[in-house]
Write an enzyme that holds these catalytic residues in place. Structure first.
Site, PDB file in Angstrom:
ATOM      1  N   SER A  22      70.604  79.734  -9.826  1.00  0.00           N
ATOM      2  CA  SER A  22      69.146  80.005  -9.604  1.00  0.00           C
ATOM      3  C   SER A  22      68.894  79.240  -8.329  1.00  0.00           C
ATOM      4  O   SER A  22      67.827  79.386  -7.875  1.00  0.00           O
ATOM      5  CB  SER A  22      68.551  79.129 -10.728  1.00  0.00           C
ATOM      6  OG  SER A  22      68.635  77.856 -10.662  1.00  0.00           O
ATOM      7  N   THR A 154      24.341  98.374 -11.678  1.00  0.00           N
ATOM      8  CA  THR A 154      24.800  98.407 -12.695  1.00  0.00           C
ATOM      9  C   THR A 154      25.479  99.990 -13.081  1.00  0.00           C
ATOM     10  O   THR A 154      24.726 100.753 -12.733  1.00  0.00           O
ATOM     11  CB  THR A 154      23.950  98.062 -13.929  1.00  0.00           C
ATOM     12  OG1 THR A 154      22.857  99.145 -14.049  1.00  0.00           O
ATOM     13  CG2 THR A 154      23.159  96.812 -13.833  1.00  0.00           C
ATOM     14  N   HIS A 155      26.432  99.898 -13.885  1.00  0.00           N
ATOM     15  CA  HIS A 155      27.397 101.139 -14.007  1.00  0.00           C
ATOM     16  C   HIS A 155      27.381 102.026 -12.657  1.00  0.00           C
ATOM     17  O   HIS A 155      27.602 103.178 -12.623  1.00  0.00           O
ATOM     18  CB  HIS A 155      26.403 102.109 -15.120  1.00  0.00           C
ATOM     19  CG  HIS A 155      26.198 101.406 -16.207  1.00  0.00           C
ATOM     20  ND1 HIS A 155      27.065 101.299 -17.345  1.00  0.00           N
ATOM     21  CD2 HIS A 155      25.059 100.646 -16.661  1.00  0.00           C
ATOM     22  CE1 HIS A 155      26.580 100.729 -18.169  1.00  0.00           C
ATOM     23  NE2 HIS A 155      25.325 100.224 -17.976  1.00  0.00           N
ATOM     24  N   SER A 276      45.477 104.970  10.711  1.00  0.00           N
ATOM     25  CA  SER A 276      46.441 106.108  10.143  1.00  0.00           C
ATOM     26  C   SER A 276      47.131 106.759  11.225  1.00  0.00           C
ATOM     27  O   SER A 276      46.861 106.762  12.370  1.00  0.00           O
ATOM     28  CB  SER A 276      45.196 107.195   9.805  1.00  0.00           C
ATOM     29  OG  SER A 276      45.992 108.376   9.532  1.00  0.00           O
ATOM     30  N   LYS A 282      40.428 107.027  11.682  1.00  0.00           N
ATOM     31  CA  LYS A 282      40.460 106.139  10.397  1.00  0.00           C
ATOM     32  C   LYS A 282      40.427 104.707  10.755  1.00  0.00           C
ATOM     33  O   LYS A 282      40.875 104.254  11.789  1.00  0.00           O
ATOM     34  CB  LYS A 282      41.812 106.640   9.650  1.00  0.00           C
ATOM     35  CG  LYS A 282      41.780 108.107   8.974  1.00  0.00           C
ATOM     36  CD  LYS A 282      40.616 108.164   7.949  1.00  0.00           C
ATOM     37  CE  LYS A 282      40.708 107.318   6.852  1.00  0.00           C
ATOM     38  NZ  LYS A 282      41.940 107.493   5.987  1.00  0.00           N
ATOM     39  N   ASN A 284      40.952 101.600   8.157  1.00  0.00           N
ATOM     40  CA  ASN A 284      41.437 101.716   6.707  1.00  0.00           C
ATOM     41  C   ASN A 284      41.278 100.310   6.141  1.00  0.00           C
ATOM     42  O   ASN A 284      41.722  99.189   7.065  1.00  0.00           O
ATOM     43  CB  ASN A 284      42.815 102.095   6.207  1.00  0.00           C
ATOM     44  CG  ASN A 284      42.760 103.543   6.633  1.00  0.00           C
ATOM     45  OD1 ASN A 284      41.994 104.285   6.369  1.00  0.00           O
ATOM     46  ND2 ASN A 284      44.036 104.005   7.110  1.00  0.00           N
ATOM     47  N   GLU A 289      42.645  96.474   0.088  1.00  0.00           N
ATOM     48  CA  GLU A 289      43.384  97.305  -1.034  1.00  0.00           C
ATOM     49  C   GLU A 289      44.720  96.720  -1.438  1.00  0.00           C
ATOM     50  O   GLU A 289      45.064  96.830  -2.629  1.00  0.00           O
ATOM     51  CB  GLU A 289      43.794  98.597  -0.202  1.00  0.00           C
ATOM     52  CG  GLU A 289      42.416  99.545   0.070  1.00  0.00           C
ATOM     53  CD  GLU A 289      42.714 100.905   0.958  1.00  0.00           C
ATOM     54  OE1 GLU A 289      41.697 101.525   1.006  1.00  0.00           O
ATOM     55  OE2 GLU A 289      44.104 100.880   1.420  1.00  0.00           O
ATOM     56  N   TYR A 316      65.491  72.946 -25.198  1.00  0.00           N
ATOM     57  CA  TYR A 316      65.783  73.910 -23.860  1.00  0.00           C
ATOM     58  C   TYR A 316      66.802  75.092 -23.966  1.00  0.00           C
ATOM     59  O   TYR A 316      67.625  74.968 -24.919  1.00  0.00           O
ATOM     60  CB  TYR A 316      66.366  72.954 -22.844  1.00  0.00           C
ATOM     61  CG  TYR A 316      66.475  73.793 -21.370  1.00  0.00           C
ATOM     62  CD1 TYR A 316      65.548  73.921 -20.702  1.00  0.00           C
ATOM     63  CD2 TYR A 316      67.753  74.525 -21.011  1.00  0.00           C
ATOM     64  CE1 TYR A 316      65.604  74.567 -19.310  1.00  0.00           C
ATOM     65  CE2 TYR A 316      68.014  75.095 -20.080  1.00  0.00           C
ATOM     66  CZ  TYR A 316      66.894  75.288 -19.100  1.00  0.00           C
ATOM     67  OH  TYR A 316      67.090  75.876 -17.935  1.00  0.00           O
ATOM     68  N   LYS A 324      60.701  79.970 -12.863  1.00  0.00           N
ATOM     69  CA  LYS A 324      60.282  79.498 -11.495  1.00  0.00           C
ATOM     70  C   LYS A 324      60.152  80.932 -10.646  1.00  0.00           C
ATOM     71  O   LYS A 324      59.147  80.890  -9.585  1.00  0.00           O
ATOM     72  CB  LYS A 324      61.320  78.770 -10.919  1.00  0.00           C
ATOM     73  CG  LYS A 324      61.417  77.254 -11.615  1.00  0.00           C
ATOM     74  CD  LYS A 324      62.457  76.367 -11.223  1.00  0.00           C
ATOM     75  CE  LYS A 324      63.572  76.861 -12.162  1.00  0.00           C
ATOM     76  NZ  LYS A 324      63.480  76.701 -13.721  1.00  0.00           N
TER      77      LYS A 324
END
Length: 467
Positions: A22, A154-155, A276, A282, A284, A289, A316, A324
């Site tokens: 590990s 709302t919505h 882009s 563009k 972005n 994102e 254990y 981890k």
């Protein structure tokens, strides 16, 4: 030769050794491992389990190894499996046979349980600082936009007028709770497992309280099996980080919408946007994102951790080695997301005029029109019905409520007077919402003051914990 090889007559298969190791993941805990080992060896020397001069030699050797690792003079080996055995092997190479006394009265089981607690406690302090940095950005943006009117939704439909400051303060409250969840997690994590041994403590006369105080834990874990076999503190941190990422993801979604041409509420700084490869026009919102996308990664780590732990018998099991990689990844991911996202928000331009212009359609003052009639004595249900009829008329005539004549209002109800226009003025609609938690600038000022106080108090507390 493995430090545990006495019972074995064959070397471990090379592929199994790589599979079992590990060190590629837990190497980052080398400082915590050495810190815990120094506290342990000082304690067993003080308790007469090893000689004082032996303890001093081991401590000097450990400090020398720490310096050499930091300077890049020592490297870790998969042959030695994990960070614990790597450091112990380095110590034996460095100071000789006396180094083999370091592991007296402890197991790798309680050693790793200690190391990960120390490591994650430090990371929680780092995460809390990043949340406070985010809150400072929201405070500045909130103060700058105290009177910036925008539609509330709302919505995903325009609903009622608010201020941009009020909207930002909603996120500040969410991040406050994220901060408090980390505080709670830290408190429960702050229990010292060393001395639990493999699962049943030890016959040596150790002093666990001494180690607890040196390593600045609040208490000693009082069940040795629990001390080595649970990772609920890892799960709790992973859960808290998932909730935090959910808040960042929702915020990201709104930023993505706001900087679209359809909304044009904000413009992101060039330094926090990308272009882009084919469309030169563009700009972005890649930062937002990516934060939104990385949320799924943090969720996945939480589900992975829960799945690892769900069927393990006490105490254990090697399965727990897998904890981890996932919690470290979640911590790293949240840290970079908080850091970059806060800077993106801090540098973005708010198009105040466009936000206010967006309030002119959608009839977001319709509730205020109904409330106007209620205040004149009409029941709310009747006022709601009349307002609906007025909105239908306005849609048909392609008008906003402010453009309807008083005479036309009176055709729907004689309750209307000239003061109706003040009641449905968009800015007045916001200013009159002075209820605790409301969007009026007067009320948001109170929330901004509270946020400023929160930042100051928590920053001072964090400095005390960092020592």
């Amino acid at each position: 030769m493995k430090l545990w090889s006495g019972r074995f007559q064959k070397d471990v298969n090379e592929e199994v050794n790589d599979f079992n190791a590990s060190i590629d993941v837990d190497y980052r805990m080398y400082e915590e491992d050495i810190e815990g080992s120094i506290a342990h060896v000082n304690m067993i020397a003080k308790c007469g389990i090893i000689k004082e001069e032996e303890g001093q030699k081991i401590v000097c050797g450990l400090n020398d190894i720490l310096t050499k690792i930091k300077n890049g003079e020592l490297s870790f080996s998969k042959e030695n499996e994990d960070v614990h055995m790597n450091i112990e092997t380095m110590l034996i190479d460095n100071i000789g046979e006396v180094a083999k006394k370091l592991h007296t009265a402890r197991s790798r089981n309680d050693q790793v349980a200690l190391d990960i607690r120390i490591y994650l406690k430090k990371e929680i302090l780092n995460l809390k600082k990043l949340i406070l940095d985010m809150e400072k950005v929201l405070l500045r943006k909130g103060e700058e936009n105290l009177n910036t009117i925008m539609p509330g939704y709302t919505h995903m439909q325009k609903a009622q007028p608010i201020t941009f400051s009020h909207h930002l303060m909603a996120y500040s409250e969410m991040f406050k709770r994220d901060y408090e969840r980390l505080e709670d997690c830290y408190r429960r994590m702050n229990a010292m497992p060393l001395g639990s041994g493999a699962l049943a403590t030890t016959t040596y006369p150790i002093n666990r309280v001494m180690v607890k105080e040196v390593l600045r834990f609040d208490k000693v874990m009082t069940n040795s099996i629990d001390g080595v076999s649970d990772r609920d503190f890892v799960l709790e941190l992973a859960s808290s980080l998932s909730i935090l990422m959910m808040h960042l993801s929702r915020f990201s979604e709104e930023v993505i919408l706001w900087c679209s041409q359809e909304f044009n509420y904000v413009e992101l700084d060039d330094a926090y946007s990308t272009g882009s490869s084919i469309m030169p026009q563009k700009k972005n919102p890649d930062v937002a994102e990516l934060v939104r996308g990385k949320t799924g990664r943090v969720y996945g780590n939480l589900m992975g951790l829960l799945t690892i732990m769900k069927g393990l018998p006490l105490a254990y099991n090697k399965d727990m080695q897998e904890d981890k990689e996932q919690i470290f990844d979640s911590v790293d991911t949240v840290k970079i997301c908080l850091s970059v996202f806060a800077k993106m928000i801090d540098t973005m331009k708010v198009n105040k005029e466009n936000m206010e212009k967006a309030c002119r359609d959608g009839f977001i003052n319709a509730t205020d029109l109904a409330d106007y009639m209620v205040k004149k004595g009409m029941s709310f249900r009747d006022a709601h019905h009349v307002t609906g009829e007025i909105v239908f008329y306005a849609i048909k005539e392609e008008k906003v409520l402010e453009e309807i004549s008083l005479e036309k209002f009176k055709e729907f109800s004689q309750i209307f007077e000239i003061d109706v226009y003040e009641a449905i003025d968009i800015r007045k609609c916001v200013e009159n919402r002075k209820v605790i938690g409301g969007p009026s600038p007067e009320e948001v000022k109170v929330r901004l003051k509270e946020l400023k106080e929160f930042i100051i108090v928590k920053a001072n507390e964090r400095r005390e914990l960092c020592g």
